[in-house]
Design an enzyme around this catalytic site. Structure first.
Site, PDB file in Angstrom:
ATOM      1  CD  GLU A   1      -3.001  -1.064   0.293  1.00  0.00           C
ATOM      2  OE1 GLU A   1      -3.219   0.026  -0.260  1.00  0.00           O
ATOM      3  OE2 GLU A   1      -3.656  -2.093   0.060  1.00  0.00           O
TER       4      GLU A   1
ATOM      5  CB  CYS B   1      -2.006   7.245   1.432  1.00  0.00           C
ATOM      6  SG  CYS B   1      -3.317   6.363   2.280  1.00  0.00           S
TER       7      CYS B   1
HETATM    8  P1  NAD Z   1       8.610   5.449   3.869  1.00  0.00           P
HETATM    9  O1  NAD Z   1       8.498   4.667   2.613  1.00  0.00           O
HETATM   10  O2  NAD Z   1       9.707   6.413   4.006  1.00  0.00           O
HETATM   11  O3  NAD Z   1       8.729   4.474   5.130  1.00  0.00           O
HETATM   12  C1  NAD Z   1       7.763   3.470   5.374  1.00  0.00           C
HETATM   13  C2  NAD Z   1       8.406   2.369   6.185  1.00  0.00           C
HETATM   14  O4  NAD Z   1       9.379   1.705   5.385  1.00  0.00           O
HETATM   15  C3  NAD Z   1       9.140   2.833   7.427  1.00  0.00           C
HETATM   16  O5  NAD Z   1       8.894   1.935   8.474  1.00  0.00           O
HETATM   17  C4  NAD Z   1      10.606   2.795   6.997  1.00  0.00           C
HETATM   18  O6  NAD Z   1      11.510   2.644   8.071  1.00  0.00           O
HETATM   19  C5  NAD Z   1      10.603   1.568   6.116  1.00  0.00           C
HETATM   20  N1  NAD Z   1      11.705   1.479   5.161  1.00  0.00           N
HETATM   21  C6  NAD Z   1      12.429   2.481   4.608  1.00  0.00           C
HETATM   22  N2  NAD Z   1      13.339   1.971   3.727  1.00  0.00           N
HETATM   23  C7  NAD Z   1      13.175   0.635   3.729  1.00  0.00           C
HETATM   24  C8  NAD Z   1      13.779  -0.427   3.019  1.00  0.00           C
HETATM   25  N3  NAD Z   1      14.764  -0.232   2.104  1.00  0.00           N
HETATM   26  N4  NAD Z   1      13.359  -1.695   3.255  1.00  0.00           N
HETATM   27  C9  NAD Z   1      12.370  -1.923   4.139  1.00  0.00           C
HETATM   28  N5  NAD Z   1      11.744  -0.953   4.848  1.00  0.00           N
HETATM   29  C10 NAD Z   1      12.136   0.320   4.637  1.00  0.00           C
HETATM   30  O7  NAD Z   1       7.185   6.115   4.032  1.00  0.00           O
HETATM   31  P2  NAD Z   1       6.732   7.121   5.169  1.00  0.00           P
HETATM   32  O8  NAD Z   1       7.314   8.441   4.878  1.00  0.00           O
HETATM   33  O9  NAD Z   1       6.932   6.482   6.493  1.00  0.00           O
HETATM   34  O10 NAD Z   1       5.154   7.141   4.911  1.00  0.00           O
HETATM   35  C11 NAD Z   1       4.531   8.006   4.053  1.00  0.00           C
HETATM   36  C12 NAD Z   1       4.115   7.293   2.779  1.00  0.00           C
HETATM   37  O11 NAD Z   1       3.216   6.224   3.073  1.00  0.00           O
HETATM   38  C13 NAD Z   1       3.350   8.205   1.843  1.00  0.00           C
HETATM   39  O12 NAD Z   1       3.824   8.056   0.533  1.00  0.00           O
HETATM   40  C14 NAD Z   1       1.913   7.711   1.958  1.00  0.00           C
HETATM   41  O13 NAD Z   1       1.121   7.969   0.821  1.00  0.00           O
HETATM   42  C15 NAD Z   1       2.110   6.259   2.197  1.00  0.00           C
HETATM   43  N6  NAD Z   1       0.926   5.657   2.830  1.00  0.00           N
HETATM   44  C16 NAD Z   1       0.149   4.819   2.086  1.00  0.00           C
HETATM   45  C17 NAD Z   1      -1.003   4.288   2.634  1.00  0.00           C
HETATM   46  C18 NAD Z   1      -1.884   3.365   1.830  1.00  0.00           C
HETATM   47  O14 NAD Z   1      -2.765   2.740   2.408  1.00  0.00           O
HETATM   48  N7  NAD Z   1      -1.705   3.282   0.520  1.00  0.00           N
HETATM   49  C19 NAD Z   1      -1.350   4.590   3.947  1.00  0.00           C
HETATM   50  C20 NAD Z   1      -0.514   5.447   4.676  1.00  0.00           C
HETATM   51  C21 NAD Z   1       0.629   5.962   4.110  1.00  0.00           C
END
Ligand code: NAD
Length: 482
Positions: free
Chosen positions: A250, A284
């Protein structure tokens, strides 16, 4: 802000809080106040191995527990979360920054998700299938996948945990959850509810960590499937690392809100604003782009500016506050970048467009309305993730649809119109997973299959309702020879 609720300053592995085996720690500061919320140990590969071993053992037993008992455990978790609503909500507001009213709603919805999936799980029936061979009888049934690695973002710390934990546990899976290191405490505190509900140890472990630790979780051979909520950029890295592991992804959204010439302009303006300020726009499915028919542009802009006046920026614990701080400097810098780009390309910032001085931290961004946003600007092309209503103009229905679809992401969209025919056209032709007609793009229900359009860069799988139960289980088939 008043004294913070006590946060468990430890990892949670195999049913107990623990310091883990490492020596590194992470300090968590509140985006709302700048104060020190707590310090947690950074998990190590050994901690991950321990959690995986415990998960495998617990999951083997859990898969054999009958579904009514698993559902009852989920109902008990819901009861225990409800009983801790105020404490969890305050902790979440302190570490995340969103207004307390929103945190209360998040905790309430997290509990509801455990109830919803408990009730859906006991109806996750298989089917009897007809065969060309009269000597065979075929039927399907659902089995848990095994141990899931769950990676969550910081915008909804508890809710995103529940979005995977409720369907995962109800269907017999185990989960190792990695929240971001800087928003760990609400989920860790929620483990009190999980323990009080009597969930067997090992089924859920919480290891808050950074990106490299998330990568190690994805690659761990004992992790059978990945559940991810976060940015599309990270989602792409995870997919590359996950190989053939099952995944439910997601990712980002850049939700278009389309305002047709026959729309109720007051309602559209109210909804555009209502979709832009919750969680400081860090949602999101927030209002990310508003695509307005040129005939109603002036009336819409006037109405949006009027609606913006009620968005009070301030202390998220104050009941009158609608807009709290952004969660972190990275998001604030992105907003600064999008504003500078909009200015440079000739867009007009009608209100806001900057951080407010004199606040407890530098993360309080003013509610922002930008008009005349060019299609090639960063505001149009990228998810801004801040409290902003960017207004783009189109000349007719075809043009509005083209602009709405001219984006790499396709999570959720909204359309305002009085015409049933136009509503259906946009429902069917907008390249997003869900289209909301005549309400905010930020509308959501726990019982709907939330997720992106498949051909877009916003992931796959569905969160909500029975669909997540299917995504978190294997559909298996038995064939009996008579
Ligand atoms: P992010 O991608 O920076 O981080 C998300 C998670 O991934 C964190 O726990 C982070 O530590 C981890 N992560 C980072 N690099 C990684 C890697 N290489 N391997 C594995 N894990 C890793 O996102 P964010 O800034 O925390 O969240 C915001 C984003 O989430 C926005 O783009 C938003 O649209 C999206 N979002 C989507 C939904 C949905 O349901 N589609 C819901 C909420 C948020």
């Amino acid at each position: 802000m008043t004294t913070p609720p006590a946060a468990p300053q430890q990892l949670f592995i195999n049913g107990a809080y623990t310091d883990g085996t490492g020596s590194a720690t992470v300090d968590v500061l509140s985006p709302a106040t700048g104060e020190h919320v707590g310090t947690i140990p950074a998990p190590t590969p050994d901690d991950l191995d321990t959690a995986v071993r415990a998960a495998h053992e617990a999951q083997r037993a859990w898969a054999g527990v009958n579904v009514w008992e698993r559902a009852a455990a989920c109902h008990r978790i819901a009861d225990e979360i409800d009983a801790r609503r105020d404490e969890l909500a305050r902790l979440q507001t302190l570490e995340q920054g969103k207004p307390l009213t929103e945190s209360v709603a998040d905790v309430t919805e997290a509990a509801l998700l455990f109830r919803l999936h408990a009730e859906d799980a006991v109806r996750l029936n298989g089917e009897t299938l007809l065969s060309r061979d009269n000597g065979k009888r075929m039927f399907t049934f659902h089995r848990p996948v095994g141990t899931w690695g769950i990676i969550t973002p910081w915008n909804f710390p508890l809710l995103m945990f529940a979005e995977f934990a409720a369907p995962g546990l109800a269907t017999g899976n185990a989960l190792i959850v990695k929240p971001p290191a800087h928003t760990p405490f609400t989920v860790l505190k929620a483990m009190d509810a999980v323990v009080a509900a009597g969930l067997p140890a090992g089924l859920v472990s919480i290891l808050p960590g950074d990106g490299p630790f998330g990568d190690a979780l994805v690659r761990h051979p004992g992790i059978h499937a990945i559940g991810f909520i976060g940015s599309s950029a990270t989602g792409a890295k995870i997919t590359a690392a996950a190989g053939l592991k099952r995944s439910l992804m997601e990712c980002s959204g850049n939700g278009p809100v389309v305002v047709l010439a026959d729309a109720d302009i007051e309602a559209a303006a109210r909804a555009a604003v209502d979709g832009a300020y919750p969680c400081a726009g860090q949602v999101c499915c927030a209002t990310e782009r508003v695509v307005v028919h040129t005939d109603v542009h002036d009336a819409f802009v006037e109405a949006v500016l009027r609606e913006s006046e009620r968005v009070v920026l301030g202390d998220p614990l104050d009941a009158t506050t609608l807009l709290g701080p952004l969660n972190n400097e990275g998001v604030a810098e992105k907003m600064d970048r999008h504003m500078a780009d909009a200015r440079a390309r000739g867009a007009r910032i009608l209100t806001g467009g900057k951080r407010r001085a004199g606040m407890p931290t530098d993360l309080y961004y003013e509610f922002t309305v930008v008009d005349g946003v060019p299609e090639d600007s960063l505001l149009s092309r990228e998810e801004s993730f801040g409290p902003v209503v960017p207004i783009i103009t189109g000349r007719d229905e075809d043009d509005l649809l083209r602009i709405a679809n001219a984006d790499a992401l396709g999570l959720q969209g909204a359309v305002f119109t009085r015409s049933m025919t136009s509503a259906f056209r946009f429902i069917e032709e907008m390249e997003v997973g869900q289209v909301i007609v005549n309400d905010s793009n930020n509308w959501w229900d726990i019982n709907m299959p939330f997720g992106g359009a498949g051909a877009r860069g916003t992931g796959w799988g569905r969160i909500g309702g029975k669909w997540t139960l299917m995504d978190m289980t294997d559909t298996r088939t038995g064939v009996i020879s008579l």
